[in-house]
Design an enzyme around this catalytic site. Structure first.
Site, PDB file in Angstrom:
ATOM      1  N   GLY A 249       0.744  -1.077   0.180  1.00 12.03           N
ATOM      2  CA  GLY A 249      -0.060  -0.179  -0.146  1.00 12.03           C
ATOM      3  C   GLY A 249       0.790   1.144   0.055  1.00 12.03           C
ATOM      4  O   GLY A 249       0.375   2.432   0.123  1.00 12.03           O
ATOM      5  N   GLY A 250       2.165   1.133  -0.217  1.00  5.76           N
ATOM      6  CA  GLY A 250       2.987   2.460   0.039  1.00  5.76           C
ATOM      7  C   GLY A 250       2.462   3.428  -1.353  1.00  5.76           C
ATOM      8  O   GLY A 250       2.427   4.592  -1.164  1.00  5.76           O
ATOM      9  N   LYS A 251       2.529   2.704  -2.443  1.00  3.24           N
ATOM     10  CA  LYS A 251       2.133   3.701  -3.630  1.00  3.24           C
ATOM     11  C   LYS A 251       0.587   3.941  -3.660  1.00  3.24           C
ATOM     12  O   LYS A 251       0.392   5.032  -4.049  1.00  3.24           O
ATOM     13  CB  LYS A 251       2.262   2.885  -4.849  1.00  3.24           C
ATOM     14  CG  LYS A 251       4.005   2.402  -5.032  1.00  3.24           C
ATOM     15  CD  LYS A 251       4.052   1.534  -6.360  1.00  3.24           C
ATOM     16  CE  LYS A 251       5.496   1.021  -6.510  1.00  3.24           C
ATOM     17  NZ  LYS A 251       5.653  -0.147  -5.333  1.00  3.24           N
TER      18      LYS A 251
ATOM     19  N   ASP B 167      -8.555 -11.084  -7.411  1.00  6.52           N
ATOM     20  CA  ASP B 167      -7.522 -11.781  -7.928  1.00  6.52           C
ATOM     21  C   ASP B 167      -7.890 -11.430  -9.394  1.00  6.52           C
ATOM     22  O   ASP B 167      -8.770 -11.958 -10.362  1.00  6.52           O
ATOM     23  CB  ASP B 167      -7.610 -13.349  -7.779  1.00  6.52           C
ATOM     24  CG  ASP B 167      -6.792 -14.029  -8.723  1.00  6.52           C
ATOM     25  OD1 ASP B 167      -5.868 -13.474  -9.470  1.00  6.52           O
ATOM     26  OD2 ASP B 167      -6.765 -15.431  -8.490  1.00  6.52           O
TER      27      ASP B 167
ATOM     28  N   ASP C 160       1.432  -2.066 -10.656  1.00  9.46           N
ATOM     29  CA  ASP C 160       2.613  -2.667 -10.136  1.00  9.46           C
ATOM     30  C   ASP C 160       2.699  -4.022 -10.128  1.00  9.46           C
ATOM     31  O   ASP C 160       2.280  -4.462  -8.944  1.00  9.46           O
ATOM     32  CB  ASP C 160       2.950  -1.747  -8.606  1.00  9.46           C
ATOM     33  CG  ASP C 160       4.368  -1.896  -8.337  1.00  9.46           C
ATOM     34  OD1 ASP C 160       5.260  -1.754  -9.167  1.00  9.46           O
ATOM     35  OD2 ASP C 160       4.284  -2.252  -7.209  1.00  9.46           O
TER      36      ASP C 160
ATOM     37  N   CYS D 296       9.561  -3.859 -10.041  1.00 11.64           N
ATOM     38  CA  CYS D 296      10.816  -3.716  -9.306  1.00 11.64           C
ATOM     39  C   CYS D 296      11.889  -4.707  -9.871  1.00 11.64           C
ATOM     40  O   CYS D 296      12.375  -5.491  -9.050  1.00 11.64           O
ATOM     41  CB  CYS D 296      10.499  -3.628  -7.834  1.00 11.64           C
ATOM     42  SG  CYS D 296       9.848  -5.282  -6.995  1.00 11.64           S
TER      43      CYS D 296
END
Length: 452
Positions: free
Chosen positions: A267-269, A314, A333, A386
């Site tokens: 949940g950072g983004k 999903d 992401d 990433c």
């Protein structure tokens, strides 16, 4: 008396390494072990250093050990090999640990683990390593493949991927960066404070930090004091690498828009998007697992992001409960190999392979196909991962665009500060590398717009 992981730092390290070898995640095991321990702060830091160091440099350690062990490492009892790696890491990498302490503590741990039959062997190998480490025939940087494998601690498949992406000089620098410790970077939560005020509070609390090179909310910690970081309970910051902080900026989100974060946990983004839109956008955050949905919700509450709604979904299947072409912005992401964050998740070097990259590419394309119909005309979809592998980045985007002429690739550099120019490829995609871009993680991003 036999020590326990809760009161002996090296016993804790050994137990964590054993669990990681069986498939556990190093960061999860560290958090679990340290949360139950009574170790002093200094010992807790040592545990963290040893776990990540041994896993990150396992290839380098094994190369050194082969020159002092009279039998192939793969034939050793696994418990013995992990003890040798633990002792060797201290001898090779930690100047602050005296050699006799590194050897003796490893030998005593072998006794505690009832490996008496291996005590003499472990003692002999480690003492030989200490005496002869200056003469280890490390491969020269010019022998790039061997250098990446034995000095930078990369398995052969990973070395090939790095060499495929970068010329030799860059490949060497990138390999060296992946073998080093990552910085600790924070994203200052602009909903609660600003970077200047946070840096002042950081100094007053006994820590040292500086503004990150690119991200306007980023702070890199240079030294961490004994006290907690300021504003932890009040949501002043989120631990997040600078490359990750860039991603929300690249979505080009605005207040009033309807935004989907397709694979949102932890949940950072998501919360960064809420901050950038000043909680004035409608943000739906999806994740496959209920436990991870709870993580998103807890993070949104801590950081003050009521505009975020999290749901379980999903996306390997079409999201039939969502209307087609109903989102202004979508962030995907995607699940990936994580090769760009190997410094933080070092076990990924040893539990992945080139086969995994191909399997992940299939998954990434599947999810992309399922979220693309949700982008409205003129809307934008940001695909990010990433990692740096060719098959998970350019190949995914190129194949998608070939099959979907209704989308076009946008140049990311046209929307952001000119100071970010070095982050972008000629095509306009993001490719960050730690050795080039302020020691941030290796990320890739591409923004696709549905043609008006």
């Amino acid at each position: 008396m036999t020590s326990r992981p809760t009161d002996s730092p090296r016993r804790a390290v050994y137990e964590i390494l054993q669990r990681v070898a069986d498939g556990a995640f190093a960061d999860v095991m560290l958090d679990t072990t340290l949360s139950r321990s009574k170790l002093e702060p200094r010992d807790r830091r040592l545990v963290t250093e040893l776990v990540y160091g041994v896993l990150r440099l396992q290839g380098r350690i094994d190369f050194a050990l082969t020159h002092f062990c009279n039998q192939p490492l793969q034939r050793l009892q696994p418990e013995v090999l992990w003890l040798l790696r633990l002792g060797a890491y201290q001898l090779l990498e930690l100047d602050r640990v005296p050699a006799h302490a590194a050897v003796n503590s490893t030998v005593e741990l072998a006794r505690e683990l009832h490996l008496e039959q291996a005590v003499g062997f472990i003692n002999g190998v480690l003492r030989s390593l200490d005496r002869g480490k200056a003469g280890i025939p490390w491969p020269a940087p010019e022998k790039i493949k061997l250098y990446l494998q034995h000095v930078c601690s990369q398995p052969i498949w990973l070395s090939k991927e790095v060499m495929r992406q970068l010329p030799n000089v860059d490949a060497r620098a990138f390999g060296e960066s992946l073998a080093s410790s990552p910085p600790l970077t924070l994203r200052v939560n602009s909903l609660k404070t600003d970077r200047e005020a946070f840096l002042i509070a950081l100094t007053e609390a006994g820590h040292q930090g500086h503004p990150s090179d690119f991200a306007p909310e980023g702070v890199t910690l240079d030294r961490r004091g004994e006290d907690p970081l300021p504003g932890d309970a009040d949501g002043w910051y989120q631990v997040q690498d600078e490359a990750s902080i860039l991603i929300a900026h690249l979505l080009d989100a605005h207040p009033g828009q309807k935004i989907l974060d397709a694979c949102a946990a932890p949940g950072g983004k998501t919360t960064h998007l809420a901050a950038l839109t000043e909680n004035q956008a409608e943000i739906l955050a999806l994740d496959k697992y209920s436990r991870r949905v709870e993580m998103i919700e807890l993070g949104a509450k801590r950081l003050g992001c009521p505009s975020v709604v999290a749901k379980q979904c999903d996306l390997t299947e079409p999201a039939d409960f969502l209307e087609p072409q109903s989102f202004d912005r979508i962030l995907l992401d995607a699940p990936c190999s994580g090769l760009g964050v190997l410094r933080r998740n070092p076990e990924g070097r040893w539990n992945k392979s080139a086969v995994n990259l191909k399997e992940l590419a299939v998954l990434q394309r599947q999810i992309l196909e399922n979220v693309a119909p949700l982008v409205r005309v003129g809307g934008k979809l940001l695909y990010s991962v990433c990692t740096f592998s060719h098959g998970e980045t350019d190949v995914i985007v190129d194949e998608f665009l070939a099959d979907h002429p209704e989308f076009e690739l946008e140049h990311l550099g046209r929307q952001v500060s000119q100071d970010w120019a070095d982050l972008f490829t000629p095509k306009g995609t993001l490719r960050s590398y730690p050795h080039r871009h302020g020691n941030m993680d290796a990320f890739f991003a591409a923004r696709l717009q549905r043609r008006p």
